[in-house]
Design an enzyme around this catalytic site. Structure first.
Site, mmCIF file in Angstrom:
data_model
loop_
_atom_site.group_PDB
_atom_site.id
_atom_site.type_symbol
_atom_site.label_atom_id
_atom_site.label_comp_id
_atom_site.label_asym_id
_atom_site.label_seq_id
_atom_site.Cartn_x
_atom_site.Cartn_y
_atom_site.Cartn_z
ATOM 1 C CG ASN A 153 4.365 1.260 10.982
ATOM 2 O OD1 ASN A 153 5.177 1.927 11.630
ATOM 3 N ND2 ASN A 153 4.638 0.057 10.545
ATOM 4 C CB THR A 242 10.068 12.302 -16.001
ATOM 5 O OG1 THR A 242 11.110 12.535 -16.937
ATOM 6 C CG2 THR A 242 8.766 12.880 -16.521
ATOM 7 C CB CYS A 328 6.520 -10.047 9.438
ATOM 8 S SG CYS A 328 6.552 -10.472 11.040
HETATM 9 N N1 PMP Z 1 6.840 4.883 7.268
HETATM 10 C C1 PMP Z 1 5.732 4.434 7.880
HETATM 11 C C2 PMP Z 1 5.473 4.817 9.296
HETATM 12 C C3 PMP Z 1 4.853 3.612 7.189
HETATM 13 O O1 PMP Z 1 3.757 3.152 7.796
HETATM 14 C C4 PMP Z 1 5.140 3.252 5.848
HETATM 15 C C5 PMP Z 1 4.217 2.341 5.067
HETATM 16 N N2 PMP Z 1 4.004 1.090 5.684
HETATM 17 C C6 PMP Z 1 6.297 3.760 5.260
HETATM 18 C C7 PMP Z 1 7.119 4.567 6.003
HETATM 19 C C8 PMP Z 1 6.661 3.421 3.845
HETATM 20 O O2 PMP Z 1 5.816 4.105 2.964
HETATM 21 P P1 PMP Z 1 5.710 3.742 1.423
HETATM 22 O O3 PMP Z 1 4.816 2.572 1.330
HETATM 23 O O4 PMP Z 1 5.102 4.972 0.799
HETATM 24 O O5 PMP Z 1 7.088 3.505 0.906
#
Ligand code: PMP
Length: 404
Positions: A153, A242, A328
């Site tokens: 990410n 749900t 961060c």
């Molecule tokens: N894994 C990765 C690689 C991500 O980039 C993110 C979101 N920043 C997440 C998990 C978490 O996803 P969510 O926001 O749907 O909880």
């Protein structure tokens, strides 16, 4: 051009109007509970859920019944890792993951360590990639799970998932992949990649927030996971509660659009990424690309601008939404643990920016962002005595700083 410009598409994405359109009826007219088996409201909701499952399955190359809906990738990662650990703990207590994973994976692993599991956190090379040898060597007869992400990410690097899948299969170890940043952007095939559990999230692919899914393999092998949430036994007992029907409909549609448009979109993103990169590199010296040059998402660019603080840079670029490597999740200004794991020094980690291109960015925006980044870096460097000294040929490492 409209301001502010959003170029932080790894953090989240806007809902595609086409996704929104198919969701709307499920808030009002078609509001049924898919668990209501005895009237048409329930049947209609169930039909919508089945359709979405099919749309997701098509994108991942799996069966519709292998999709479990969750609240997002954080939950999917928790469910995959803790659920598999609980289910297979009698087989072994060792888990393998990588230091550059998302916190939802790392913190789940840490929790398991407190519960008596052993976790190996593999390092990455300076390009952000994990070594296949290291994965192979880390496996012991106690290993029950490998959890490695598809695309990072922060730096967008794409791990060799299919190769890791082969290793996992050979050793009879389950393989979980956090594919939150990969799904919908690069081709994903859980069969070809040998993935047993795969996490995804709608809001990274122009769907709504608060909805995601976990793929759980049903055959070769049949994977079983213990639920985190107990209740009415929804989602084959793996995730009670749900179902969020509008969200699920949105996730399904978002997946279908990605499947249809991914090839064309990825090519457009790649062109924009290369343009952004070359404009910035031509306009500035001492700019460093973080992460592998080619094995990366076409949407991602992560660069360090020596002698400039990422946070100050962002301050000077208020009309553009970007992320810095020291921003961060918390209020602390720790440099990014991902960049540090690549061996990027603390100074350069603090001077990094993440550009996340997306479906709704334009070439005009790319040119504007490049121009403004260049201007701002030049302006900040003009105020930087360190940059001036470096330009005069002084080796900053040899300087003896006065202590106060
Ligand atoms: N894994 C990765 C690689 C991500 O980039 C993110 C979101 N920043 C997440 C998990 C978490 O996803 P969510 O926001 O749907 O909880």
């Amino acid at each position: 051009m409209e301001f502010p410009i959003f170029m932080d598409n790894h953090s989240t994405t806007p809902v595609d109007p086409r996704v929104m359109e198919v969701m709307i009826p499920y808030f009002t007219k078609a509001f049924g509970n898919s668990a209501s088996r005895n009237h048409s409201f329930g049947w209609e909701a169930e039909k919508a859920v089945d359709r979405a499952r099919g749309q997701i399955a098509q994108l991942l190359h799996c069966q519709a019944k292998e999709i479990i809906f969750t609240s997002g990738a954080t939950e999917s990662n928790n469910l995959a890792i803790k659920g598999a650990a609980e289910m297979y703990h009698e087989k072994g207590n060792h888990i393998i993951t990588v230091v550059t994973e998302h916190k939802a994976v790392l913190d789940s692993a840490k929790r398991l360590e407190r519960d008596g599991f052993e976790v190996t956190y593999l390092p990455v090379e300076s390009d952000g990639l994990v070594s296949l040898e290291a994965v192979k060597d880390a496996i012991t007869d106690k290993t029950i799970l490998i959890s490695i992400m598809m695309a990072n990410n922060e730096i967008g690097v794409i791990q060799p998932i299919a190769e890791i899948g082969v290793i996992a299969k050979e050793k009879g170890v389950l393989f979980h992949c956090d594919a939150t940043q990969g799904v919908g952007k690069i081709p994903v095939d859980v069969q070809a990649m040998g993935v047993d559990l795969l996490s995804l999230s709608a809001h990274k692919i122009y769907g709504p927030k608060g909805i995601g899914a976990l793929y759980v393999r049903k055959r070769n092998p049949r994977v079983r996971i213990a639920p985190l949430i107990d209740g009415g036994g929804h989602e084959r007992g793996m995730r009670s509660g749900t179902l969020n029907i509008p969200g699920i409909v949105g996730l399904g549609e978002a997946c279908e659009i990605c499947e249809k448009e991914m090839t064309e979109e990825a090519a457009r993103m790649k062109r924009m990424q290369q343009r952004l990169q070359s404009l910035i590199m031509e306009g500035l010296d001492e700019v460093y690309l973080n992460g592998h040059g080619e094995k990366r998402l076409p949407q991602n660019l992560n660069m360090s601008f020596a002698y400039v603080e990422g946070e100050s840079l962002l301050m000077g670029l208020k009309e553009i939404a970007l992320s810095s490597g020291s921003a961060c999740t918390t209020a602390s200004l720790e440099p990014s643990y991902v960049l540090r794991a690549l061996g990027v020094g603390s100074d350069l980690a603090h001077s990094s920016l993440r550009f996340g291109l997306g479906r709704f960015n334009t070439d005009e925006e790319v040119d504007y962002v490049a121009k403004r980044v260049i201007e701002t870096v030049i302006r900040l460097r003009e105020m930087s005595p360190l940059y001036e000294m470096a330009k005069e040929g002084i080796d900053l490492k040899s300087v003896q700083w006065a202590e106060h």
